[in-house]
Each structure stands twice: as structure tokens, then as C-alpha cells.
Scaffold this active site. Structure first.
Site, mmCIF file in Angstrom:
data_model
loop_
_atom_site.group_PDB
_atom_site.id
_atom_site.type_symbol
_atom_site.label_atom_id
_atom_site.label_comp_id
_atom_site.label_asym_id
_atom_site.label_seq_id
_atom_site.Cartn_x
_atom_site.Cartn_y
_atom_site.Cartn_z
ATOM 1 N N ASP A 218 0.833 -1.210 0.000
ATOM 2 C CA ASP A 218 0.000 0.000 0.000
ATOM 3 C C ASP A 218 0.863 1.253 0.000
ATOM 4 O O ASP A 218 1.841 1.335 0.763
ATOM 5 C CB ASP A 218 -0.832 0.017 1.304
ATOM 6 C CG ASP A 218 -2.314 0.044 1.056
ATOM 7 O OD1 ASP A 218 -2.737 0.240 -0.101
ATOM 8 O OD2 ASP A 218 -3.050 -0.137 2.042
ATOM 9 N N LYS B 284 -0.648 -0.491 -4.304
ATOM 10 C CA LYS B 284 -2.059 -0.089 -4.269
ATOM 11 C C LYS B 284 -2.157 1.361 -3.814
ATOM 12 O O LYS B 284 -1.367 1.791 -2.970
ATOM 13 C CB LYS B 284 -2.848 -0.995 -3.314
ATOM 14 C CG LYS B 284 -4.316 -0.583 -3.163
ATOM 15 C CD LYS B 284 -5.138 -1.617 -2.440
ATOM 16 C CE LYS B 284 -5.115 -1.508 -0.931
ATOM 17 N NZ LYS B 284 -5.555 -0.210 -0.397
ATOM 18 N N GLU C 198 -14.470 -1.024 -1.536
ATOM 19 C CA GLU C 198 -14.682 -1.079 -0.078
ATOM 20 C C GLU C 198 -15.935 -0.302 0.316
ATOM 21 O O GLU C 198 -16.180 0.820 -0.160
ATOM 22 C CB GLU C 198 -13.455 -0.494 0.661
ATOM 23 C CG GLU C 198 -13.660 -0.482 2.180
ATOM 24 C CD GLU C 198 -12.418 -0.266 3.007
ATOM 25 O OE1 GLU C 198 -11.325 -0.138 2.446
ATOM 26 O OE2 GLU C 198 -12.567 -0.224 4.257
HETATM 27 O O1 KIV Z 1 -4.981 -1.154 4.248
HETATM 28 C C1 KIV Z 1 -5.716 -2.135 4.066
HETATM 29 O O2 KIV Z 1 -5.658 -3.143 4.780
HETATM 30 C C2 KIV Z 1 -6.659 -2.082 2.956
HETATM 31 C C3 KIV Z 1 -7.671 -3.183 2.860
HETATM 32 C C4 KIV Z 1 -8.692 -3.032 3.911
HETATM 33 C C5 KIV Z 1 -8.248 -3.263 1.515
HETATM 34 O O3 KIV Z 1 -6.606 -1.181 2.178
#
Ligand code: KIV
Length: 267
Positions: free
Chosen positions: A86, A116, A185
């Protein structure tokens, strides 16, 4: 024999073949190893680590250095799953150049195969730039936790005609920009199913109903490790928090009553 590695194109094939995609968050070596061996397709090193690992109220304080560190722990453990890192708040909102620099860090230093980021239409230029660098990028639309202050809390998105239209626009924008998959989400299940039907790329739902191409959960919700009660959309498969507390209480008792260590446990 080692199973073939899951790749970004493999997820697209899974959607075409109607095979559902399992995704879980992971933040460290032992859990990543267990989830990978269990056959989970995608491991997300989510910035949710701000909540579940660091004990913060939101994901906003999580830094790039922290993400790189946790990504490196997870990628060291994984042999089969696709690992997605992320991009945390502040690492891509400020511009394309910084986005590319930070996506590179997750790949080079964290070892992930994909990154992501949160946001739809407004993030299309950043998604496109990462994809043109040949780094697979997963989008994330609907309830985007990094936008908590704009949303006025962690609220279900895509309600009403305008909300639905906006979400459909976001979904098409991230696909056109080059995202290989998108997390949906916190949105009504029928809207998520419609997005899934309209898109060629796989959708991964969380709080978005059964009609998505895959599902993702935060590992602490799955395992019963959260201090908070799990959200309505999560399913807890084991009460690990209780098991851990019991073990700690038993150990405490054994130390204090001098039952530990025994002779067998001594040199
Ligand atoms: O940071 C995270 O865990 C997420 C998921 C909830 C999709 O973005």
C-alpha cells in the site's frame, strides 16, 4: 513441487475463468508464511497496519519507511502469493513524481510485485504513471480510509443516484488508467456487483457483498486479534485473542508458582 507464483495477469485470468480470488492483509514474516502456505492468492501489506499493528485511530500517520519495512518482512516469507504494498497517505497525493519515487521504493526495497493506492478518477494520472513504469497497480475506491476526514467518518459510499454514478465513473477511470485490479470497499452489494459486471479487471470486495471477483479481510478481523469488535462485514474464523490471553495467563501463573522452567526445560 513449488506452485506457480500468482501474478497480476493471473488474477485477470481468474476473473475470466470465474475463479474467485482470496486476499488477506499481512504485516510480518510468520503470518505471511502461514497465509501463503494456506493458499491465499494475494497478500496485501495494507496501511491498515496503522490501526491494527500501531494502534492508531486512522491510517493517516503511516510512513513510507514503515511500509517499506513491513513489505520487506512479508515478501521474505512468500513463495506463491502476489504481494501488494500500500502507498500510505502523503506518498502519492502530492504529485506524479513523488508517486513514482515511492512506488519504486516499495518494489526495490520492499520487494513487492504490485502497489495499491486509494482514489478513483482523481488519481487516474498517478495510476497511469505507475502502470507505464511497468509496476502493476491496484486501485481502491468506495470507502477509502485515507479520506476519512472528507467522508466525515468511515461511511458506506455509493448510496443514492449521485453516489452510484460517481462510483461507476471511478471504477471505469481506474481501469482506463491501467489498474490491473480494484478494491471495492464499503458500498452496497448490488452496486459492487454492477461494477464487477461492467469491468474487465478483477474487483476485490471488502464490505461490498458477494458479487465481487474476490474478497479481502484484515487479518486481525479474521483471527479475532482486534481490540475492537469486528466490523459487520468481517467474519472471524478463530478467537485467537482469547487463545493468546489464556497462554499468557498460564505462563504468568507457572512463572510465579515456580512451575516453569522444569528440569527438562533447563540445562
Ligand atoms: O490497508 C488495508 O488493509 C486495505 C484493505 C482493507 C483493503 O486497504
Amino acid at each position: 513441487m513449488r506452485e506457480a507464483r500468482i501474478t497480476a495477469p493471473a488474477l485477470r485470468r481468474m476473473k475470466c475463468q470465474g475463479r474467485k480470488i482470496s486476499m488477506l492483509t499481512a504485516y510480518d514474516f510468520p503470518f505471511a508464511h502461514l497465509f501463503d502456505a494456506a493458499g491465499i492468492d494475494v497478500l496485501l501489506v495494507g496501511d491498515s497496519l496503522g490501526n491494527v499493528v500501531q494502534g492508531q485511530a486512522t491510517t493517516l500517520p503511516v510512513t513510507m519507511d514503515e511500509m517499506v519495512y513491513h513489505c520487506s518482512l512479508v515478501t521474505r516469507a512468500v513463495q506463491r502469493a502476489l504481494v501488494v504494498g500500500d502507498l500510505p497517505f502523503g506518498s502519492y497525493q502530492t504529485g506524479v513524481e513523488e508517486t513514482l519515487r515511492n512506488a519504486c521504493r516499495l518494489v526495490k526495497e520492499g520487494g513487492v510485485q504490485a502497489v495499491k493506492l486509494e482514489g478513483g478518477e482523481r488519481m487516474a494520472d498517478r495510476i497511469g504513471a505507475i502502470a507505464r513504469m511497468d509496476v502493476p497497480v491496484m486501485a481502491h475506491i468506495g470507502l477509502t480510509p485515507q479520506s476519512v476526514h472528507r467522508m466525515g467518518g468511515f461511511r458506506v459510499q455509493g448510496r443514492g443516484e449521485r453516489g452510484q454514478a460517481r462510483l461507476l465513473r471511478d471504477a471505469h477511470a481506474v481501469q482506463e488508467a491501467g489498474a490491473f485490479a480494484v478494491v471495492l470497499e464499503g458500498m452496497p452489494a448490488d452496486l459492487a456487483a454492477e461494477v464487477t459486471a461492467q469491468l474487465d479487471i478483477p474487483t476485490i470486495g471488502i464490505g461490498a457483498g458477494i458479487g465481487c471477483d474476490g474478497q479481502v479481510l484484515v487479518m486481525h478481523d479474521l483471527l479475532g486479534l482486534s481490540l475492537e469488535p469486528p466490523p459487520r462485514f468481517a467474519r472471524q474464523y478463530v478467537a485467537m485473542g482469547e487463545i493468546v490471553s489464556k497462554a499468557a495467563r498460564m505462563y504468568d501463573e507457572d512463572v510465579k508458582s515456580q512451575k516453569f522452567p522444569s528440569e527438562r526445560e533447563s540445562y
